[in-house]
Design an enzyme around this catalytic site. Structure first.
Site, PDB file in Angstrom:
ATOM      1  N   LYS A  59     -41.074   9.369 -44.452  1.00  0.00           N
ATOM      2  CA  LYS A  59     -39.421   8.973 -44.900  1.00  0.00           C
ATOM      3  C   LYS A  59     -38.959   7.735 -44.371  1.00  0.00           C
ATOM      4  CE  LYS A  59     -35.220   9.214 -42.641  1.00  0.00           C
ATOM      5  NZ  LYS A  59     -34.890   8.243 -43.248  1.00  0.00           N
TER       6      LYS A  59
ATOM      7  N   GLU B 287     -31.190  -2.120 -24.984  1.00  0.00           N
ATOM      8  CA  GLU B 287     -32.146  -2.836 -26.143  1.00  0.00           C
ATOM      9  C   GLU B 287     -30.806  -3.129 -26.990  1.00  0.00           C
ATOM     10  OE1 GLU B 287     -34.737  -0.462 -28.724  1.00  0.00           O
ATOM     11  OE2 GLU B 287     -35.963  -1.985 -28.670  1.00  0.00           O
TER      12      GLU B 287
ATOM     13  N   CYS C 219     -39.042  -4.082 -31.736  1.00  0.00           N
ATOM     14  CA  CYS C 219     -38.954  -3.301 -30.336  1.00  0.00           C
ATOM     15  C   CYS C 219     -39.743  -4.020 -29.172  1.00  0.00           C
ATOM     16  CB  CYS C 219     -39.569  -2.197 -30.710  1.00  0.00           C
ATOM     17  SG  CYS C 219     -41.381  -2.416 -31.509  1.00  0.00           S
TER      18      CYS C 219
ATOM     19  N   GLY D  54     -35.897   9.348 -30.975  1.00  0.00           N
ATOM     20  CA  GLY D  54     -37.180   9.811 -30.347  1.00  0.00           C
ATOM     21  C   GLY D  54     -37.250  11.110 -29.501  1.00  0.00           C
TER      22      GLY D  54
ATOM     23  N   GLY E 275     -38.535   4.185 -34.026  1.00  0.00           N
ATOM     24  CA  GLY E 275     -37.253   4.003 -33.860  1.00  0.00           C
ATOM     25  C   GLY E 275     -36.816   4.034 -32.752  1.00  0.00           C
ATOM     26  N   SER E 276     -35.648   4.442 -32.423  1.00  0.00           N
ATOM     27  CA  SER E 276     -34.683   4.301 -31.039  1.00  0.00           C
ATOM     28  C   SER E 276     -35.301   5.496 -30.259  1.00  0.00           C
ATOM     29  CB  SER E 276     -33.246   4.499 -31.489  1.00  0.00           C
ATOM     30  OG  SER E 276     -33.073   5.859 -31.889  1.00  0.00           O
ATOM     31  N   THR E 277     -35.142   5.273 -29.147  1.00  0.00           N
ATOM     32  CA  THR E 277     -35.695   6.151 -27.856  1.00  0.00           C
ATOM     33  C   THR E 277     -34.723   7.539 -28.154  1.00  0.00           C
ATOM     34  OG1 THR E 277     -36.644   4.324 -26.270  1.00  0.00           O
ATOM     35  CG2 THR E 277     -35.901   6.538 -25.289  1.00  0.00           C
ATOM     36  N   GLU E 278     -33.388   7.140 -28.355  1.00  0.00           N
ATOM     37  CA  GLU E 278     -32.380   8.205 -28.401  1.00  0.00           C
ATOM     38  C   GLU E 278     -32.868   9.201 -29.481  1.00  0.00           C
ATOM     39  OE1 GLU E 278     -28.918   6.691 -29.897  1.00  0.00           O
ATOM     40  OE2 GLU E 278     -27.809   8.514 -30.004  1.00  0.00           O
TER      41      GLU E 278
ATOM     42  N   GLU F 298     -43.156   5.644 -31.072  1.00  0.00           N
ATOM     43  CA  GLU F 298     -43.176   4.113 -30.993  1.00  0.00           C
ATOM     44  C   GLU F 298     -41.675   3.773 -30.679  1.00  0.00           C
ATOM     45  OE1 GLU F 298     -42.542   0.625 -31.047  1.00  0.00           O
ATOM     46  OE2 GLU F 298     -43.381   0.661 -33.176  1.00  0.00           O
TER      47      GLU F 298
HETATM   48  P1  NAP Z   1     -32.952   5.092 -35.576  1.00  0.00           P
HETATM   49  O1  NAP Z   1     -31.696   5.967 -35.925  1.00  0.00           O
HETATM   50  O2  NAP Z   1     -33.944   5.719 -34.529  1.00  0.00           O
HETATM   51  O3  NAP Z   1     -34.033   5.410 -36.924  1.00  0.00           O
HETATM   52  C1  NAP Z   1     -35.333   5.444 -37.198  1.00  0.00           C
HETATM   53  C2  NAP Z   1     -35.684   6.249 -38.293  1.00  0.00           C
HETATM   54  O4  NAP Z   1     -35.609   7.627 -38.110  1.00  0.00           O
HETATM   55  C3  NAP Z   1     -35.054   6.164 -39.478  1.00  0.00           C
HETATM   56  O5  NAP Z   1     -35.859   6.564 -40.599  1.00  0.00           O
HETATM   57  C4  NAP Z   1     -34.020   7.156 -39.429  1.00  0.00           C
HETATM   58  O6  NAP Z   1     -33.434   7.344 -40.501  1.00  0.00           O
HETATM   59  C5  NAP Z   1     -34.638   8.041 -38.576  1.00  0.00           C
HETATM   60  N1  NAP Z   1     -33.769   9.115 -37.964  1.00  0.00           N
HETATM   61  C6  NAP Z   1     -32.369   8.938 -37.781  1.00  0.00           C
HETATM   62  N2  NAP Z   1     -32.032  10.177 -37.048  1.00  0.00           N
HETATM   63  C7  NAP Z   1     -32.957  11.056 -37.143  1.00  0.00           C
HETATM   64  C8  NAP Z   1     -32.906  12.576 -36.814  1.00  0.00           C
HETATM   65  N3  NAP Z   1     -32.214  12.846 -36.030  1.00  0.00           N
HETATM   66  N4  NAP Z   1     -34.133  12.909 -36.905  1.00  0.00           N
HETATM   67  C9  NAP Z   1     -35.076  12.675 -37.717  1.00  0.00           C
HETATM   68  N5  NAP Z   1     -35.138  11.159 -38.097  1.00  0.00           N
HETATM   69  C10 NAP Z   1     -33.989  10.509 -37.733  1.00  0.00           C
HETATM   70  O7  NAP Z   1     -33.036   3.751 -35.541  1.00  0.00           O
HETATM   71  P2  NAP Z   1     -31.821   3.180 -36.076  1.00  0.00           P
HETATM   72  O8  NAP Z   1     -30.579   3.503 -36.498  1.00  0.00           O
HETATM   73  O9  NAP Z   1     -32.200   2.364 -37.356  1.00  0.00           O
HETATM   74  O10 NAP Z   1     -31.591   1.709 -35.084  1.00  0.00           O
HETATM   75  C11 NAP Z   1     -31.016   1.972 -34.056  1.00  0.00           C
HETATM   76  C12 NAP Z   1     -31.764   1.492 -32.737  1.00  0.00           C
HETATM   77  O11 NAP Z   1     -33.094   1.865 -32.679  1.00  0.00           O
HETATM   78  C13 NAP Z   1     -31.866  -0.200 -32.636  1.00  0.00           C
HETATM   79  O12 NAP Z   1     -30.867  -0.745 -32.371  1.00  0.00           O
HETATM   80  C14 NAP Z   1     -33.149  -0.136 -31.843  1.00  0.00           C
HETATM   81  O13 NAP Z   1     -32.668  -0.184 -30.590  1.00  0.00           O
HETATM   82  C15 NAP Z   1     -34.159   0.970 -32.390  1.00  0.00           C
HETATM   83  N6  NAP Z   1     -35.146   0.782 -33.137  1.00  0.00           N
HETATM   84  C16 NAP Z   1     -36.255   0.682 -32.964  1.00  0.00           C
HETATM   85  C17 NAP Z   1     -37.341   0.089 -33.545  1.00  0.00           C
HETATM   86  C18 NAP Z   1     -38.716   0.190 -33.162  1.00  0.00           C
HETATM   87  O14 NAP Z   1     -39.584  -0.425 -33.939  1.00  0.00           O
HETATM   88  N7  NAP Z   1     -39.253   0.622 -31.948  1.00  0.00           N
HETATM   89  C19 NAP Z   1     -37.021   0.033 -34.938  1.00  0.00           C
HETATM   90  C20 NAP Z   1     -35.891   0.167 -35.475  1.00  0.00           C
HETATM   91  C21 NAP Z   1     -34.730   0.583 -34.452  1.00  0.00           C
HETATM   92  P3  NAP Z   1     -31.956   6.679 -40.925  1.00  0.00           P
HETATM   93  O15 NAP Z   1     -32.526   5.413 -41.303  1.00  0.00           O
HETATM   94  O16 NAP Z   1     -31.621   7.557 -42.102  1.00  0.00           O
HETATM   95  O17 NAP Z   1     -31.019   6.864 -39.813  1.00  0.00           O
END
Ligand code: NAP
Ligand code: MG
Length: 508
Positions: free
Chosen positions: A205, A412, A315, A263, A258-261, A280
């Site tokens: 996804k 972050e 990240c 995760g 993605g985000s720690t939250e 990650e």
């Molecule tokens: P995110 O919400 O953690 O999204 C990452 C992935 O998880 C996306 O594919 C997202 O889908 C999906 N996702 C979101 N909610 C989910 C859930 N409840 N269950 C399963 N999958 C879910 O990150 P973001 O909103 O794109 O960015 C927010 C913050 O995450 C950033 O500001 C940054 O701090 C962090 N981040 C970290 C990395 C990294 O490489 N470590 C990369 C991007 C972001 P959707 O796209 O549809 O929300």
């Protein structure tokens, strides 16, 4: 929020090839077929350089995830399926071909990535696309090297008995992969490469902000000969499609970036069937410059790139800059100069060095942090504003005089915002560097090699760069300590996380 209204973006042209792909109706890839979402609904995909809608992607949900998981399950559970009877050598060649096809289509992929994510096309051409190809090429070689051990055993309660014991490494099964928007193609490669090398089946996804290159990659996988159902791609929202994938009982492992939250939500969702989880996650990485750094000019350029590369949407961005007191002023001035010289513009313009942030949501998030820093009393040395009223541009930003409890130091930001702070000795800076819930990466700049090693050994981070930063390689494992994640991507370490060990014991 201050807005610099003098900022203007030039007109850019999309090539006919990239436009043709954008014009194509986007579908999910399930069981080798390109299909609409079960609900028939779609969602808009935006160009972050001007906020316009560039495409529509299917809004996959639970029903689509069910279909994709069933397709992957059907392949994985059928011992006579071509994916399972293929020799490791054949599998390796197939994965190698994916890398080749990525290179054959490098310009188109770089352009689509730039339009979808906002990053400069020139950067996508030299970094995202070749790194993605290299990941598949690297993993192709591993397909023939997934080995177990023969183990001499003693068995104290069976005196005199003889056994032949060995281990095999087998694929984990159906893997759910959820990826972010900051390196859309590369994150797909990091996830798919090792899963395929070890013989798993996948449901991927992509992030809702950047689903386009993953769909183009789906076409490439088909062209390379990946059998139907081995890789399924479902676009959609995290809260719906992502959540359904993480919770699915027929998924054996979920790999998330993605985000720690989110995760933490993945871990909870995975508890239902105790699927394996790798994560990650975020970071707030310290970048430490000692006064004996070899070349101050290069160090300043390196530290600026550590935070400003990919608009700070990394990240592992070096977002906490610690500088030894004697050279602090000079480094702060140097980073501010570097920030001011960065040419911002749409990703497709040839001279663009930094594009827009990925989304309206991210623009709000980053500018909120800029405001929070100023309100808390930190000094904004340069930047701190939105650029123009079109698209999601912000100026590269440097803060100083921040206290360690401010949100700009602790959280972050995921944007081009760095906070500089002076330090006086090694013990102090090790303690301050480690004072974070994160532990993804760290940087050290010094020509004292013993000090560099001693400091690296004490930093609680998955990657430590010494006299360099943001150096990635398919052979080098990447991942986090503490709340920056579980497990590693890349290198041979990742293969352990995509295989189960089976111990076989034969009585002789
Ligand atoms: P995110 O919400 O953690 O999204 C990452 C992935 O998880 C996306 O594919 C997202 O889908 C999906 N996702 C979101 N909610 C989910 C859930 N409840 N269950 C399963 N999958 C879910 O990150 P973001 O909103 O794109 O960015 C927010 C913050 O995450 C950033 O500001 C940054 O701090 C962090 N981040 C970290 C990395 C990294 O490489 N470590 C990369 C991007 C972001 P959707 O796209 O549809 O929300
Ligand atoms: Mg999101």
């Amino acid at each position: 929020m201050t807005i610099d209204t003098t900022f203007q973006i030039p007109e850019v042209e999309i090539s006919p090839k990239a436009q043709a792909f954008l014009d194509k109706s986007k579908k999910c890839l399930i069981d080798g077929k390109w299909v609409d979402s079960a609900s028939g609904k779609g969602f808009s995909v935006f160009n972050p350089a001007n906020g316009s809608i560039i495409d529509m992607a299917p809004a996959g949900d639970k029903e689509d995830i069910d279909a994709a998981v069933n397709a992957a399950r059907k392949v994985f559970d059928d011992p006579s399926h071509s994916w399972n009877t293929m020799t490791p050598s054949e599998r390796g060649k197939l994965i190698w071909k994916i890398g080749d096809l990525i290179l054959d289509n490098a310009d188109e992929l770089a352009e689509i990535e730039s339009i979808d994510n906002g990053k400069p096309m020139a950067v996508a051409k030299v970094a995202d696309v070749p790194l993605s190809a290299d990941l598949f090429h690297y993993m192709a070689g591993w397909a023939t090297k997934i080995e177990g051990n023969t183990i001499p055993i003693s068995v104290p309660y069976a005196p005199g008995a003889k056994f032949h014991a060995f281990t095999t490494r087998e694929p984990v099964g159906v893997i759910g992969q959820i990826i972010p928007w900051n390196f859309p193609l590369l994150m797909a490669a990091w996830k798919l490469g090792p899963a395929l090398a070890t013989g798993n089946c996948v449901v991927l996804k992509p992030a809702e902000q950047t689903p386009i290159t993953a769909l183009r990659l789906g076409e490439i996988l088909q062209e390379a000969g990946v059998p139907d159902g081995v890789v399924n791609i479902v676009t959609g929202m995290g809260e719906t499609a992502g959540a359904a994938l993480a919770a699915h009982d027929e998924v054996d492992k979920v790999a998330f970036t993605g985000s720690t939250e989110v995760g933490k939500m993945i871990v909870q969702a995975a508890a239902g069937n105790l699927k394996k989880v790798t994560l990650e996650l975020g970071g707030k990485s310290p970048n430490i410059i000692f006064k004996d750094t070899a070349n101050l000019e290069q160090t300043i350029a390196g530290a600026a790139s550590a935070i400003f590369f990919n608009h700070g949407q990394c990240c592992c961005a070096g977002s906490r800059l610690y500088v030894e007191k004697d050279i602090y002023g000079e480094v702060v001035d140097g980073i501010a100069d570097a920030a001011k010289q960065i040419k911002l513009g749409p990703g497709l313009a040839n001279d663009t060095e930094m594009g827009p942030l990925v989304s309206d949501e991210q623009l709000c998030r980053v500018t909120d942090y800029m405001n929070a820093g100023q309100e808390a009393g930190a000094t904004c040395v340069t930047g701190g504003s939105r650029l123009g009223e079109q698209g999601y541009f912000v100026s590269p930003t440097l803060f100083k005089d921040a206290s360690e409890d401010m949100s700009i130091v602790r959280e972050e930001i995921f944007g081009p915002v760095v906070v500089a702070s002076p330090f006086e000795d090694v013990e102090e800076i090790i303690e301050r560097s480690n004072d974070s819930t994160y532990g993804l990466a760290a940087g050290i700049w010094t020509k004292d090699i013993a000090k560099a090693h001693r400091t690296a050994a004490r930093l609680r981070a998955g990657t430590v760069w010494i006299n360099c930063y943001n150096i990635f390689d398919s052979a080098l494992p990447f991942g986090g300590y503490k709340q920056s994640g579980w497990g590693r991507e890349m290198g041979h370490e990742v293969l352990d996380l995509y295989t189960e060990t089976k111990a076989v014991c034969i009585g002789l």
